[in-house]
Design a protein around this motif. Structure first.
Motif, short mmCIF file in Angstrom:
data_model
loop_
_atom_site.label_atom_id
_atom_site.label_comp_id
_atom_site.label_asym_id
_atom_site.label_seq_id
_atom_site.Cartn_x
_atom_site.Cartn_y
_atom_site.Cartn_z
N LYS A 85 0.83 -1.20 0.00
CA LYS A 85 0.00 0.00 0.00
C LYS A 85 0.87 1.25 0.00
O LYS A 85 0.62 2.21 -0.76
CB LYS A 85 -0.91 -0.03 1.23
CG LYS A 85 -1.97 1.02 1.24
CD LYS A 85 -2.90 0.78 2.43
CE LYS A 85 -3.95 1.84 2.50
NZ LYS A 85 -4.83 1.67 3.67
N SER A 88 2.47 1.66 -3.42
CA SER A 88 1.49 2.16 -4.38
C SER A 88 1.29 3.66 -4.22
O SER A 88 1.24 4.42 -5.21
CB SER A 88 0.16 1.43 -4.21
OG SER A 88 -0.80 1.93 -5.08
N GLU A 91 4.31 5.47 -5.61
CA GLU A 91 4.30 5.50 -7.08
C GLU A 91 3.32 6.54 -7.60
O GLU A 91 3.62 7.25 -8.57
CB GLU A 91 3.94 4.12 -7.62
CG GLU A 91 5.06 3.10 -7.48
CD GLU A 91 4.63 1.71 -7.91
OE1 GLU A 91 3.40 1.44 -8.03
OE2 GLU A 91 5.53 0.86 -8.13
N LYS A 92 2.15 6.62 -6.98
CA LYS A 92 1.17 7.63 -7.40
C LYS A 92 1.72 9.03 -7.23
O LYS A 92 1.53 9.91 -8.07
CB LYS A 92 -0.13 7.49 -6.59
CG LYS A 92 -0.98 6.33 -6.99
CD LYS A 92 -2.24 6.26 -6.12
CE LYS A 92 -2.99 4.99 -6.33
NZ LYS A 92 -4.14 4.88 -5.44
#
Length: 101
Positions: A85, A88, A91-92
């Motif tokens: 999580k 992620s 990366e966003k």
């Protein structure tokens, strides 16, 4: 160790006497072959001794490693799901919408 299981030694082979009979084998050929066997026996015996010594050394090494306390993993409360999580979200933040286009 190994000497308990092996019936012949290089010395036994060397000192073996064969009776000669009519139309028997050539003693020179028998002696040459026995010399080869003796060399092999000596080589095998030396190799076995070296392997037994290495085996003992490795057993002691394993015993020593087993006696030392193993490093305990730190329980930080994070699971694989938490890590994924966070990755992620990172990366966003870094790539923005380019990652999902």
């Amino acid at each position: 160790m190994i000497s308990d299981k092996v019936k012949l030694t290089a010395k036994d082979i060397l000192e073996k006497e064969f009776k000669s009979g009519m139309r028997g084998y050539k003693p020179e050929d028998v002696d040459k072959f026995l010399d080869l066997i003796i060399k092999d026996y000596e080589t095998f015996h030396q190799e076995i001794e070296e392997l037994q010594q290495e085996n003992l050394r490795l057993k002691k090494q394993v015993e020593g490693a087993n006696k030392r306390p193993a490093a305990q993993p730190q329980a930080s409360g994070t699971t694989n799901f938490d890590i994924l999580k966070r990755l992620s979200n990172l990366e966003k933040h870094v790539f923005g919408n380019k990652l999902y286009d």
